[in-house]
Each structure stands twice: as structure tokens, then as C-alpha cells.
Motif scaffolding. Structure first.
Motif, PDB file in Angstrom:
ATOM      1  N   ALA A   1       4.446  15.334  -1.379  1.00  0.00           N
ATOM      2  CA  ALA A   1       4.664  16.126  -0.161  1.00  0.00           C
ATOM      3  C   ALA A   1       4.742  17.618  -0.465  1.00  0.00           C
ATOM      4  CB  ALA A   1       5.966  15.676   0.518  1.00  0.00           C
ATOM      5  N   GLU A   2       4.353  18.007  -1.686  1.00  0.00           N
ATOM      6  CA  GLU A   2       4.505  19.399  -2.128  1.00  0.00           C
ATOM      7  C   GLU A   2       3.850  20.391  -1.173  1.00  0.00           C
ATOM      8  OE1 GLU A   2       3.503  22.306  -5.959  1.00  0.00           O
ATOM      9  OE2 GLU A   2       3.098  20.150  -6.071  1.00  0.00           O
ATOM     10  N   ASN A   3       2.610  20.158  -0.810  1.00  0.00           N
ATOM     11  CA  ASN A   3       1.905  21.118   0.042  1.00  0.00           C
ATOM     12  C   ASN A   3       2.543  21.205   1.430  1.00  0.00           C
ATOM     13  OD1 ASN A   3       0.074  21.618  -2.030  1.00  0.00           O
ATOM     14  ND2 ASN A   3      -1.348  20.033  -1.326  1.00  0.00           N
ATOM     15  N   SER A   4       2.943  20.063   1.967  1.00  0.00           N
ATOM     16  CA  SER A   4       3.562  20.035   3.299  1.00  0.00           C
ATOM     17  C   SER A   4       4.900  20.772   3.295  1.00  0.00           C
ATOM     18  CB  SER A   4       3.759  18.583   3.758  1.00  0.00           C
ATOM     19  OG  SER A   4       2.523  17.907   3.836  1.00  0.00           O
ATOM     20  N   ILE A   5       5.672  20.567   2.240  1.00  0.00           N
ATOM     21  CA  ILE A   5       6.975  21.224   2.148  1.00  0.00           C
ATOM     22  C   ILE A   5       6.804  22.734   2.000  1.00  0.00           C
ATOM     23  CG2 ILE A   5       9.041  21.474   0.710  1.00  0.00           C
ATOM     24  CD1 ILE A   5       8.830  18.448   0.134  1.00  0.00           C
ATOM     25  N   LYS A   6       5.848  23.146   1.189  1.00  0.00           N
ATOM     26  CA  LYS A   6       5.621  24.579   0.990  1.00  0.00           C
ATOM     27  C   LYS A   6       5.088  25.243   2.268  1.00  0.00           C
ATOM     28  CE  LYS A   6       4.884  24.589  -4.017  1.00  0.00           C
ATOM     29  NZ  LYS A   6       3.903  24.776  -5.123  1.00  0.00           N
ATOM     30  N   LYS A   7       4.284  24.517   3.019  1.00  0.00           N
ATOM     31  CA  LYS A   7       3.683  25.097   4.222  1.00  0.00           C
ATOM     32  C   LYS A   7       4.628  25.103   5.409  1.00  0.00           C
ATOM     33  CE  LYS A   7      -0.393  24.966   7.187  1.00  0.00           C
ATOM     34  NZ  LYS A   7      -1.775  24.456   7.354  1.00  0.00           N
TER      35      LYS A   7
ATOM     36  N   SER B   1      -2.091  15.541   6.203  1.00  0.00           N
ATOM     37  CA  SER B   1      -3.051  16.608   5.967  1.00  0.00           C
ATOM     38  C   SER B   1      -2.404  17.951   6.309  1.00  0.00           C
ATOM     39  CB  SER B   1      -4.324  16.369   6.777  1.00  0.00           C
ATOM     40  OG  SER B   1      -5.338  17.267   6.434  1.00  0.00           O
ATOM     41  N   ASN B   2      -2.950  18.682   7.264  1.00  0.00           N
ATOM     42  CA  ASN B   2      -2.360  19.974   7.633  1.00  0.00           C
ATOM     43  C   ASN B   2      -1.537  19.919   8.913  1.00  0.00           C
ATOM     44  OD1 ASN B   2      -3.340  21.612   5.487  1.00  0.00           O
ATOM     45  ND2 ASN B   2      -5.385  21.497   6.392  1.00  0.00           N
ATOM     46  N   ARG B   3      -1.189  18.694   9.332  1.00  0.00           N
ATOM     47  CA  ARG B   3      -0.390  18.560  10.559  1.00  0.00           C
ATOM     48  C   ARG B   3       1.056  18.965  10.301  1.00  0.00           C
ATOM     49  NH1 ARG B   3      -1.181  12.574  12.385  1.00  0.00           N
ATOM     50  NH2 ARG B   3      -1.652  12.278  10.160  1.00  0.00           N
ATOM     51  N   ARG B   4       1.649  19.586  11.289  1.00  0.00           N
ATOM     52  CA  ARG B   4       3.022  20.077  11.171  1.00  0.00           C
ATOM     53  C   ARG B   4       4.007  18.911  11.075  1.00  0.00           C
ATOM     54  NH1 ARG B   4       7.041  20.554  14.705  1.00  0.00           N
ATOM     55  NH2 ARG B   4       5.660  19.830  16.382  1.00  0.00           N
ATOM     56  N   ILE B   5       5.012  19.064  10.210  1.00  0.00           N
ATOM     57  CA  ILE B   5       6.129  18.126  10.149  1.00  0.00           C
ATOM     58  C   ILE B   5       7.420  18.934  10.186  1.00  0.00           C
ATOM     59  CG2 ILE B   5       4.845  16.366   8.886  1.00  0.00           C
ATOM     60  CD1 ILE B   5       6.224  17.304   6.331  1.00  0.00           C
ATOM     61  N   SER B   6       8.479  18.345  10.740  1.00  0.00           N
ATOM     62  CA  SER B   6       9.719  19.113  10.877  1.00  0.00           C
ATOM     63  C   SER B   6      10.880  18.536  10.067  1.00  0.00           C
ATOM     64  CB  SER B   6      10.133  19.222  12.350  1.00  0.00           C
ATOM     65  OG  SER B   6      10.186  17.948  12.947  1.00  0.00           O
TER      66      SER B   6
ATOM     67  N   LYS C   1       0.843  -1.187   0.000  1.00  0.00           N
ATOM     68  CA  LYS C   1       0.000   0.000   0.000  1.00  0.00           C
ATOM     69  C   LYS C   1       0.882   1.241   0.000  1.00  0.00           C
ATOM     70  CE  LYS C   1      -3.916  -2.088   2.431  1.00  0.00           C
ATOM     71  NZ  LYS C   1      -4.785  -2.040   3.635  1.00  0.00           N
ATOM     72  N   THR C   2       0.401   2.297  -0.655  1.00  0.00           N
ATOM     73  CA  THR C   2       1.123   3.568  -0.654  1.00  0.00           C
ATOM     74  C   THR C   2       0.192   4.702  -0.255  1.00  0.00           C
ATOM     75  OG1 THR C   2       0.645   4.045  -2.991  1.00  0.00           O
ATOM     76  CG2 THR C   2       2.645   2.793  -2.520  1.00  0.00           C
ATOM     77  N   THR C   3       0.789   5.741   0.271  1.00  0.00           N
ATOM     78  CA  THR C   3       0.065   6.970   0.561  1.00  0.00           C
ATOM     79  C   THR C   3       1.008   8.125   0.297  1.00  0.00           C
ATOM     80  OG1 THR C   3      -1.293   8.134   2.188  1.00  0.00           O
ATOM     81  CG2 THR C   3       0.699   7.082   3.021  1.00  0.00           C
ATOM     82  N   SER C   4       0.508   9.333   0.366  1.00  0.00           N
ATOM     83  CA  SER C   4       1.362  10.510   0.200  1.00  0.00           C
ATOM     84  C   SER C   4       1.479  11.221   1.546  1.00  0.00           C
ATOM     85  CB  SER C   4       0.781  11.472  -0.840  1.00  0.00           C
ATOM     86  OG  SER C   4      -0.380  12.116  -0.345  1.00  0.00           O
ATOM     87  N   ILE C   5       2.552  11.981   1.694  1.00  0.00           N
ATOM     88  CA  ILE C   5       2.743  12.751   2.924  1.00  0.00           C
ATOM     89  C   ILE C   5       1.629  13.781   3.078  1.00  0.00           C
ATOM     90  CG2 ILE C   5       4.223  14.529   3.980  1.00  0.00           C
ATOM     91  CD1 ILE C   5       6.632  12.851   3.107  1.00  0.00           C
ATOM     92  N   ASP C   6       1.264  14.441   1.988  1.00  0.00           N
ATOM     93  CA  ASP C   6       0.202  15.445   2.068  1.00  0.00           C
ATOM     94  C   ASP C   6      -1.108  14.828   2.544  1.00  0.00           C
ATOM     95  OD1 ASP C   6       1.823  17.521   1.278  1.00  0.00           O
ATOM     96  OD2 ASP C   6       1.161  17.504  -0.816  1.00  0.00           O
ATOM     97  N   GLU C   7      -1.434  13.638   2.058  1.00  0.00           N
ATOM     98  CA  GLU C   7      -2.684  12.996   2.443  1.00  0.00           C
ATOM     99  C   GLU C   7      -2.619  12.463   3.871  1.00  0.00           C
ATOM    100  OE1 GLU C   7      -5.635   9.331   1.039  1.00  0.00           O
ATOM    101  OE2 GLU C   7      -4.135  10.137  -0.343  1.00  0.00           O
ATOM    102  N   TYR C   8      -1.523  11.812   4.213  1.00  0.00           N
ATOM    103  CA  TYR C   8      -1.418  11.180   5.523  1.00  0.00           C
ATOM    104  C   TYR C   8      -1.384  12.212   6.655  1.00  0.00           C
ATOM    105  CZ  TYR C   8       0.131   7.943   9.184  1.00  0.00           C
ATOM    106  OH  TYR C   8       0.216   7.192  10.335  1.00  0.00           O
TER     107      TYR C   8
END
Length: 358
Positions: free
Chosen positions: A303-309, A281-286, A272-279
Motif C-alpha cells: 500500500a506504499e504508493n496509496s499511503i504516500k499519495k 490503483s489511483n483511486r482515493r482511499i481515506s 487469493k491475495t492482492t495489494s492495495i496499490d494494485e486493487y
């Protein structure tokens, strides 16, 4: 630092490799091991298409619709460029010795790294112009020179603190949310706990293969007991990609021992695969660390949205596919132009070359 000096050093690597457009019409690929399998698509996209393929081991009769050829049957081999399809310096030397022993007189013999990176030297130079520190310039040029010449990197240029060699990647952060893409059996996790003194918020270990995942869970239980922590390490039996779904991947090690013609369908595992953005969502990652056998570009796209945010620290493998070297750099910069980029080599054969973005 004298950046131009390293750019000129990179250019000088190709002094003995003068390729003309017509040369690409007469290529012979020598070897059908792991490098050929991993590099194939990138070579074809670069219009580096073989006329013939040779396999030293003679274990197969064809590969990807090509009938394997015996060099002795090629009367015009002196008109062809032999491309040695390996990034392993020992295998490279074995093939060179065989070519010499069999007195094969080709127009030129070069590594796959030489002809591929010659093709994209402009994009690599653009990358050299933007690297943050002198060690990065030295490391990248040394790695490319070693791969092009089919030898090991000098020992003093090998950094043995993979993923944690830069200060900001090893400093303590109680709010650390760490994503380990390709957690394997928890080797990076164990190093992380030592480097961080178990000071973090949460650690997400993504590992898609069942056998590795079981070993990872076993290791996590031991580490939680040893460090007195609980509910902070989250194991996820899933791969990271640009979208959610399922894929078939080879489930045996070492991967380098397997090529397409050898694959036993019973050894293909559906993951199974998922994306960082989906998994997330809007939670902070460091921090995102990734070593996922050439799927880094797809993981980053997911992970585009997470990286940009959040602009997390990134420690990304750039050595699996040849285009990863510059395409990952370009993609990350397109997401966050403010990122500073460093490069470190963590093994003497050029494998485990990591791009650090911060």
C-alpha cells in the motif's frame, strides 16, 4: 507531558533482566503453542536460538528439527535461561508453577517478551520519543510491562472502542472510503455503521477465508436492510498482501489451538491475495484498518504508493509478531514522516494493541 518519565519507566522494567551476550548461547524455549509459532522467525532473526525446547503437555516429540527435551534430563540446566514462550498470562503462570513444583533451578526464567524486547529496547525508546499523546506513552509502556511480567494490563488502561477510540477515526465523513483488511465476519463493519451513522462513500471488506466470507456476506445483507443502504459495502474474497498471488493458510479457528506439528493438510486453504496499490490503483482511499494475523507489514508494503499519495488514516494491529511493534511504526513513518502516531490497548492481555496514524 513528561516523556522522559515514561522512557525511564520502560527502562526500569528490565532492572531484573541483565542479559549478557554469552547468555544467548544457552537458551531453553518452554512451550510450543501459538506464540512459539508466531514468534519463531523473529526470535531466530534476533539470534535468540534455543539449545533445547520443552513442551509441558508432552504431546509431541519434536518441533522444527528440535527434539523435545525433558528438563529432568538436563544436568546442567542451572547454566541455562528458560524462556517461557507464551504471551498468555494464564499459561505463563501455569508454566511458572510447573517449574517451581518440579524444583527446576535454571540460571534465569523469563518471558519471551522480556528477552526479545530487551534486545530491541533502543528501537522501542525511539518510538516512545515520537508518540503523540500521553495516553499512548502510558498504554505502550503498560502493555510491554504486562507482557514482560506475564500478567494482565490494568483494566483502566483498556480502551473498549477498538478502531474508533480517537476522534478523527469516529467522526462522520460522507466521502469515507474505508478499507477493512481482515473483515472476518463483519464485526468491525457493524461497529463502523454505528460509529459513522452509516455516513460514508464506500466500505471495502477484504476477507480471504471461505467460511468467514460466507458469514460476512450474510451479515452485510442484514445490515443493508437495517440501515437502508445498498451498493456501498463491497465484499472481496481476497487477502491483502504486498503482491497479488496465492497462499496457503490455516482455515480453522481458533488459530491459537493449531501449531505447525498439528496442521492437517485438509485444513489448509488456498487463498487469493492482492495489494492495495494494485486493487485501488489511483483511486482515493481515506482509512485502512488491518488485523490480518501478522501480515500487516506485507499489506503496508503493498500500500506504499496509496499511503504516500492519499495519507489515509491507519488503524493497524501491532501485536501478532513481536517485531510488528516497532517495525510497523518505522515503516509508516518512512512513508509519511508527517503522520502523528498514537497507541491504544483494547484487551487486557495485550492483544488487540492498535497503532493509529493520522
Amino acid at each position: 507531558m513528561d516523556r522522559e518519565k515514561y522512557i525511564e519507566k520502560f527502562r526500569s522494567i528490565f532492572t531484573e533482566y541483565i542479559f549478557k551476550k554469552d547468555d544467548f548461547d544457552k537458551l531453553i524455549f518452554w512451550g510450543i503453542g501459538a506464540t512459539t509459532e508466531t514468534w519463531w522467525d523473529d526470535m531466530i532473526k534476533a539470534n535468540l536460538i534455543p539449545k533445547y525446547i520443552i513442551d509441558s503437555k508432552k504431546a509431541h516429540t519434536n518441533y522444527k528439527d528440535f527434539e523435545l527435551t525433558d528438563p529432568k534430563d538436563l544436568g546442567d540446566i542451572h547454566e541455562y535461561i528458560i524462556v517461557i514462550m507464551t504471551t498468555n498470562p494464564y499459561t505463563n503462570q501455569e508454566i511458572l508453577s510447573q517449574i517451581e513444583q518440579e524444583d527446576i533451578k535454571a540460571k534465569m526464567v523469563c518471558s519471551c517478551s522480556a528477552i526479545y524486547y530487551w534486545n530491541y529496547r533502543g528501537r522501542i525508546i525511539n518510538m516512545l520519543k515520537e508518540l503523540e499523546d500521553e495516553v499512548s506513552l502510558i498504554s505502550l509502556v503498560a502493555m510491554l510491562e504486562a507482557r514482560i511480567e506475564g500478567r494482565l494490563i490494568e483494566e483502566n488502561l483498556v480502551d473498549h472502542r477498538q478502531y474508533f477510540s480517537l476522534h478523527r477515526f469516529s467522526c462522520l465523513n460522507p466521502k469515507e472510503v474505508y478499507i477493512d483488511a481482515g473483515a472476518f465476519v463483519g464485526d468491525t463493519l457493524e461497529r463502523f455503521l454505528f460509529e459513522k451513522f452509516a455516513t460514508f462513500d464506500s466500505y471495502y471488506a477484504f476477507e480471504p477465508l471461505r467460511k468467514n466470507y460466507k458469514a460476512l456476506e450474510y451479515r452485510v445483507k442484514r445490515l443493508e436492510r437495517e440501515w437502508g443502504i445498498e451498493s456501498k459495502i463491497i465484499c472481496v474474497n481476497c487477502g491483502l498482501d504486498k503482491i497479488s498471488g496465492e497462499q496457503k493458510i490455516l482455515s480453522v479457528l481458533p488459530v491459537s489451538a493449531q501449531i505447525e506439528t498439528d496442521i492437517d493438510k485438509n485444513k489448509l486453504e488456498v487463498i487469493k491475495t492482492t495489494s492495495i496499490d494494485e486493487y485501488f490503483s489511483n483511486r482515493r482511499i481515506s482509512t485502512i484498518k488491518s488485523d490480518i494475523e501478522g501480515k500487516e507489514m506485507d499489506m503496508l508494503k503493498g500500500a506504499e504508493n496509496s499511503i504516500k499519495k492519499w495519507k489515509p488514516l491507519l488503524a493497524i494491529s501491532i501485536y501478532h509478531k513481536p517485531s510488528d511493534l516497532f517495525r510497523i511504526f518505522e515503516l509508516i513513518k518512512s512513508y509519511q514522516a508527517e503522520y502523528k502516531i498514537s497507541i491504544r490497548c483494547h484487551t487486557a492481555n495485550g492483544g488487540d494493541t492498535i497503532l493509529y496514524a493520522y
